[in-house]
Design an enzyme around this catalytic site. Structure first.
Site, PDB file in Angstrom:
ATOM      1  CG  HIS A 132      45.276  37.434  45.155  1.00 30.64           C
ATOM      2  ND1 HIS A 132      45.624  37.812  43.872  1.00 30.64           N
ATOM      3  CD2 HIS A 132      44.946  36.120  45.075  1.00 30.64           C
ATOM      4  CE1 HIS A 132      45.529  36.778  43.059  1.00 30.64           C
ATOM      5  NE2 HIS A 132      45.113  35.736  43.763  1.00 30.64           N
ATOM      6  CE1 TYR A 133      37.560  35.171  48.991  1.00 30.68           C
ATOM      7  CE2 TYR A 133      37.078  37.306  49.970  1.00 30.68           C
ATOM      8  CZ  TYR A 133      36.677  36.048  49.597  1.00 30.68           C
ATOM      9  OH  TYR A 133      35.388  35.640  49.837  1.00 30.68           O
TER      10      TYR A 133
END
Length: 214
Positions: free
Chosen positions: A128-129
């Site tokens: 996600h990052y």
């Protein structure tokens, strides 16, 4: 030259304020809390109170260049990563455009220009990052700003060497925060870095020479 640093209270952000001041720039440090302003002043910068998740127009006004060095941090959840690493970055890019500022330097992450699914194979929490970093980078690339996107490897607190390795893609290694900060500052006035994104780790080439070869 007036340079705004978003994320100025972070580990890399404080180095940016210090090194900008030492290099003769007028450094402005964007912070979210009143109690963070003193540290920016001690480092030679001018504190600016603003939140990336809100209106940052007043912070960008009067600047000649903007550096995004903010991050949600490792102790926050996916929502905050979205709010800061993607939406906050895009918010600042828009403010930069609105004031006619041309130079924007983004501190992204190694792997953000690749497939997040593949890059996060060994560490699913990174997916996600990296996706949020990727989307922020892609938004910046679609603007007419003279952007530079710096994608460092693992950040350390080791003393800098001023020697780096840069390429579209490099094998994951570490790099001192000091060298990342110095690279972003050098990119402000190095035309060869404009409209480019590159990964970087510690290496054997002086920063200025490495940037001329990007």
């Amino acid at each position: 030259m007036n340079v705004l640093v978003a994320g100025a209270n972070g580990n890399t952000g404080r180095l940016l304020i210090q090194f900008l001041h030492e290099a003769g720039y007028e450094a402005y440090g964007m912070v979210r809390k009143e109690e963070q302003k003193q540290k920016i002043s001690e480092l030679g910068g001018t504190p600016v109170l603003a939140d990336l998740e809100g209106d940052v127009g007043h912070a960008a006004k009067g600047m000649n260049a903007v550096i995004f060095a903010a991050g949600s941090g490792s102790n926050t959840g996916p929502d905050k990563t979205t709010d800061v690493d993607r939406d906050g970055a895009i918010n600042l890019v828009k403010a930069t455009e609105n004031f006619g500022i041309k130079k924007f330097i983004m501190m992204s992450s190694i792997g953000a220009g690749r497939d997040p699914e593949v890059m996060a194979t060994d560490n699913p929490n990174m997916k996600h990052y990296l996706q949020m970093k990727k989307e922020a980078d892609e938004y910046l690339m679609q603007t007419e700003l003279d952007y530079t996107i710096v994608r460092p490897g693992g950040l350390t607190h080791d003393p800098g060497t001023s020697k780096i390795k840069v390429a579209d893609e490099v094998e994951f290694e570490n790099i001192p925060r000091e060298d990342v900060a110095k690279t972003m500052i050098a990119a402000i006035q190095e035309p060869n870095t404009f409209h480019k994104a590159f990964e970087m780790v510690s290496g054997n080439t002086q920063i200025e020479d490495a940037l001329k070869q990007v």
